[in-house]
Design a protein around this motif. Structure first.
Motif, PDB file in Angstrom:
ATOM      1  N   LYS A 214      -2.904 -33.365 -12.638  1.00 11.77           N
ATOM      2  CA  LYS A 214      -3.081 -33.108 -11.214  1.00 11.77           C
ATOM      3  C   LYS A 214      -2.838 -34.384 -10.405  1.00 11.77           C
ATOM      4  O   LYS A 214      -2.169 -34.367  -9.366  1.00 11.77           O
ATOM      5  CB  LYS A 214      -4.511 -32.584 -10.980  1.00 11.77           C
ATOM      6  N   LYS A 215      -3.348 -35.489 -10.943  1.00  8.67           N
ATOM      7  CA  LYS A 215      -3.209 -36.768 -10.237  1.00  8.67           C
ATOM      8  C   LYS A 215      -1.734 -37.182 -10.194  1.00  8.67           C
ATOM      9  O   LYS A 215      -1.225 -37.655  -9.171  1.00  8.67           O
ATOM     10  CB  LYS A 215      -4.057 -37.836 -10.927  1.00  8.67           C
TER      11      LYS A 215
ATOM     12  N   GLU B 290       0.028 -35.272  -7.572  1.00  7.06           N
ATOM     13  CA  GLU B 290      -0.322 -35.780  -6.231  1.00  7.06           C
ATOM     14  C   GLU B 290       0.428 -37.083  -5.955  1.00  7.06           C
ATOM     15  O   GLU B 290       0.983 -37.277  -4.870  1.00  7.06           O
ATOM     16  CB  GLU B 290      -1.832 -36.002  -6.135  1.00  7.06           C
TER      17      GLU B 290
ATOM     18  N   THR C   8       2.445 -31.058  -3.794  1.00  9.63           N
ATOM     19  CA  THR C   8       1.232 -30.252  -3.621  1.00  9.63           C
ATOM     20  C   THR C   8       1.669 -28.823  -3.296  1.00  9.63           C
ATOM     21  O   THR C   8       2.769 -28.604  -2.793  1.00  9.63           O
ATOM     22  CB  THR C   8       0.364 -30.791  -2.460  1.00  9.63           C
TER      23      THR C   8
END
Lengths: 530, 335
Positions: free
Chosen positions: A355-356, A359, A364
């Protein structure tokens, strides 16, 4: 009168004694062969019934490995420029003697040239001897552009002259389409106007000779007493065609057959617990993958691809889709293949890091498609289920995925498009045990818009695989392929998912059976206890 | 009668023409084509794809392909399989006897159990027998064939070992096909035990294939019998003092048979459809399995000509059924 009666009874007793001594092995095969000329077809079921039993090739894959060993050729050598391969033929090899053919000579260079010429020369009378003969494997392996000519040096020597150097040449000639046919038999059939019999009443030099085929029911073979590597231990080999997986297993348990391939994964534990059975297993020479379209944003960004790879829980896929009959894939080639790079570490399953990374890459609310194949394949027994699991994994890192599918032919066609929307689940089963057969076919620049579903063209990778293809030095090739796998892993055009594990249940009276990493079923070394 | 038959045969022609259009269109409407499926994951270069499509003649306009197909049919040529390269007609007649043999056995079971069951249920309407027989028939009608076949194999072949698992005869017996009907060929072979082996291999697949037609025949017999049992002539027969067996067996049954015969005729179609699953489960080398394999491989010639042949068989059987009406009931002879 009495004497003749006793003589008859004696004869019957002798025949019965012979029949009792004859060793018969019944193999519950999973489908019907399309024909008995392996060069016309591409299905493994057809190869099992034809090339693996009836025919031999110039070179052979050593049973149970992907090593190439001498077959009809007792030795071979290549020129320094890699453009000429000279094969010295094995003397004294005999074609089968059956009730429909009696050979008058041993195998020689004419047979070798005929076996290939019929596939590449439009003027050969056998080029179109059956309607729609497409020689699909020969063409699929690009042989017409590779082979310049095949020269008969003398009766027992042939030379393959190539248009370009290609290291896997000898391995290619060990493949099923390269099976050696009798020119003498073909000429006889042509003279009698029965050319179609070449595909129906086969004659080869392999371990078993054809006896009869009852369509969709039974194929009968008997041991070739003159097989060059020695007569097989079993006298009669029978293929009992049994298409349903569960029924095959019931037949095995009832001893109606002694070997039965492709059990349902759910049945394996029960089979392993049966004291009358032996369940062999081996990793299949295959890979199942999810190919991103590296030409379409944001998948053109390596960090996005790597982030998504980290989101996939492969263990959950192995449990749910493969029922444990699979291993997680790290590289694009299976671990059983030479040059497999063991030092490469797989992307760890880490949704938080994934997820990081997304980002950080500025991605997104990503929405994408996952293509799920509509058919089961060894490398992916249930693509829809696999796609749904990946969909859930992606959802956990904020990516919305939609699962889509098409009819199989359409799927294969549409998934090639360079502007394809979405990542595709697909896979590959090796043909000749050579890494080139995976890396160049599936990931080279020339495969973009075709078999390279990731549409990934990386010069560094391409240079390495091209160089390896042209080298005849095994150590150098290994090093180059190992390096290519490092580039692959760094660039992550695919999420490598799994390699399947193949199970083979058989009666524990069967001895000498070896699992073929190329997925075939061979019986020349098999024996059965009384 | 002759006029009726000729009229029916004349009607077959437009029906057959319709079937050629449907079967020809059906395989082509399915997405994917034989060349793509043949190439598989390996893929195929566009130029080679084009060449093969030309070679098979699939690049031409569809109407041209259809008229070419019709022309071939009129010349008695059903085409060659794209997969096996064998003539479709040869494959059909190699496999058809196996399906016919299985279907006849299934039909014998369905009729010989279904009709008595229907008669008993109707004669004892509302009784325990009626309810249990019709309840069983409903279960049989709703039975998923694949599950039912596997269940029988596991119980009778696996646990009890009374019957063989699959196939048409034990692999110990090997003789050439004469008629294609295993029961007949095994007798002709003269090999000891061959006939018994062939018969034992027929038991389970026949029961499985018979299940649905049996249920339908039983229910149809019951309702037809109930209808005629209330008729005046049955009451008269009873009043005459005839035995119940004679009233039911002779007077009522013959009249109740007409709708039952219709159902039996229609069940030939059901048997051929059911044969697809039954043949797959029991590795029975018949036309049902052959058609399914051909559809999945987009083997156009086999699908279109195979469907046509099956349709002809079903139509001929139904014509024969229509003709038997007159034999059963002289009032509806087709003069």
């Amino acid at each position: 009168m009495k004497k003749s009666l006793f003589a008859s009874l004696g004869l019957v007793a002798m025949l019965m004694a012979t029949s009792v001594q004859a060793k018969t092995l019944v193999y519950c095969s999973e489908g019907s062969p399309e024909g008995f000329d392996p060069a016309l077809y591409t299905a493994g079921t057809t190869f099992d019934a034809s090339s693996k039993t009836i025919y031999s090739r110039l070179a052979e894959f050593e049973n149970g490995t992907t090593n190439v060993i001498p077959g009809m050729a007792e030795s071979w050598s290549s020129s320094a420029d890699g453009l000429e391969y000279t094969f010295k033929l094995r003397p004294g090899v005999k074609f089968h003697t059956t009730d429909y053919f009696t050979p008058t000579r041993d195998m020689n260079a004419d047979d070798i040239i005929f076996s290939f010429d019929r596939q590449m020369n439009e003027d050969n009378p056998y080029f179109q001897y059956v309607d729609g003969a497409a020689w699909e494997y020969f063409n699929g392996m690009d042989m017409p552009s590779l082979i310049k000519e095949i020269v008969k040096v003398d009766d027992m020597t042939v030379m393959f002259v190539l248009n370009k150097p290609e290291s896997p040449t000898v391995a290619n000639l060990a493949m099923d389409f390269a099976s050696i046919f009798s020119k003498e038999y073909a000429d006889q059939l042509a003279a009698s106007g029965n050319m179609g019999d070449l595909n129906q009443k086969p004659i080869g030099t392999g371990p078993f000779q054809f006896v009869a085929y009852q369509k969709d029911a039974v194929i009968r073979y008997k041991a070739n007493p003159s097989f060059y590597a020695g007569k097989p231990a079993i006298d009669d080999l029978i293929f009992a065609i049994t298409t349903d997986n569960s029924v095959r297993i019931q037949k095995l348990k009832a001893n109606e057959c002694q070997v039965a391939p492709y059990p349902n994964p759910a049945d394996i534990a029960g089979l392993q617990a049966d004291s009358n059975l032996n369940v062999m297993s081996a990793e299949g020479l295959n890979v199942g993958y999810l190919a991103y379209n590296t030409k379409v944003a944001p998948f053109d960004n390596v960090n996005v691809r790597k982030a998504l790879n980290k989101a996939i829980n492969k263990q959950a896929i192995l449990d749910a889709v493969f029922n444990g009959a699979g291993v997680a894939a790290t590289n694009p080639i299976p671990p059983t293949m030479w040059s497999y790079n063991k030092s490469i570490k797989d992307d760890s399953y880490d949704p938080v890091a994934s997820k990081k990374m997304l980002e950080d890459a500025g991605v997104t609310d990503l929405t994408m498609k996952i293509w799920a194949m509509p058919v089961a394949r060894p490398y992916n027994p249930n693509a829809r289920r696999m796609a749904e699991l990946i969909q859930a994994d992606f959802a956990a890192v904020g990516v919305t995925a939609e699962v889509t599918s098409y009819e199989w032919g359409e799927y294969l066609k549409l998934s090639k498009a360079e502007d394809r929307d979405g990542a595709v689940l697909l896979g590959w089963t090796g043909d000749n045990g050579d890494p080139d057969n995976f890396l160049a076919v599936l990931l080279s620049c020339s495969g973009v818009g075709g078999s390279n579903r990731a549409q990934w063209c990386n010069k560094e990778f391409d240079d390495l695989t091209n160089k390896a293809k042209q080298s005849s030095d095994a150590a150098e090739r290994t090093e180059l392929y190992e390096e290519a796998q490092v580039v692959f892993k760094r660039e992550a055009p695919w999420a490598t998912i799994a390699h399947s594990v193949v199970f083979m249940p058989m009666s524990n009276k069967v001895t000498g059976y070896k699992m073929d990493p190329l997925g075939g079923h061979r019986f020349e070394g098999v024996d059965i206890a009384e | 009668m002759l006029g009726f038959i000729l009229k029916r045969i004349a009607l077959l022609i437009p029906t057959l023409l319709g079937i050629t259009i449907v079967s020809f269109g059906f395989v082509r409407v399915l997405p994917g084509d034989p060349v793509l499926l043949m190439a598989g994951e390996r893929g195929i270069k566009p130029e080679r794809y084009q060449k093969l499509m030309e070679q098979f003649g699939y690049d031409r306009p569809i109407w041209e392909q259809y008229f070419d197909y019709l022309n071939q049919l009129l010349h008695g040529n059903l085409g060659n399989s794209l997969v096996t390269k064998q003539p479709v007609i040869t494959e059909f007649f190699t496999l058809f006897p196996a399906t016919v043999e299985l279907s006849i056995c299934a039909l014998i079971i369905a009729v010989s159990i279904g009709i008595p069951a229907g008669i008993i249920a109707a004669s004892k309407r509302g009784s325990f027998w009626d309810q249990s027989l019709m309840g069983t028939a409903l279960v049989g009608y709703s039975m998923p064939i694949f599950w039912w076949g596997l269940l029988l194999i596991i119980v009778f072949s696996g646990w009890l070992q009374w019957t063989p698992v699959s196939g048409r005869i034990s692999l110990l017996y090997f003789f050439p096909d004469v008629t294609g009907f295993m029961l007949i060929d095994s007798l002709l072979s003269g090999q000891k035990g061959a006939f018994t082996s062939a018969l034992s291999h027929l038991v389970l697949p026949s029961i499985v294939l018979a299940t649905i037609p049996l249920a339908v025949i039983a229910r149809q017999t019951r309702s037809a019998m109930l209808e005629v049992l209330g008729e005046d002539y049955v009451r008269t027969a009873r009043a005459k003092g005839l035995s119940p067996a004679r009233v039911v067996g002779v007077h009522a049954l013959r009249n109740a048979m007409i709708p039952v015969i219709t159902v039996i005729g229609l069940s030939v179609g059901t048997l051929l459809a059911g044969a697809i699953l039954t043949e797959t489960i029991f590795s029975w080398p018949g036309i049902g399995k052959w058609m399914v394999d051909s559809i999945s491989r987009r083997d156009y010639p086999v699908v279109q000509s195979g469907l046509l042949m099956i349709a002809i068989v079903v139509m001929v059987v139904n014509l024969l059924v229509d003709m038997t009406y007159g034999l059963i009931n002289p009032r509806i002879r087709h003069d």
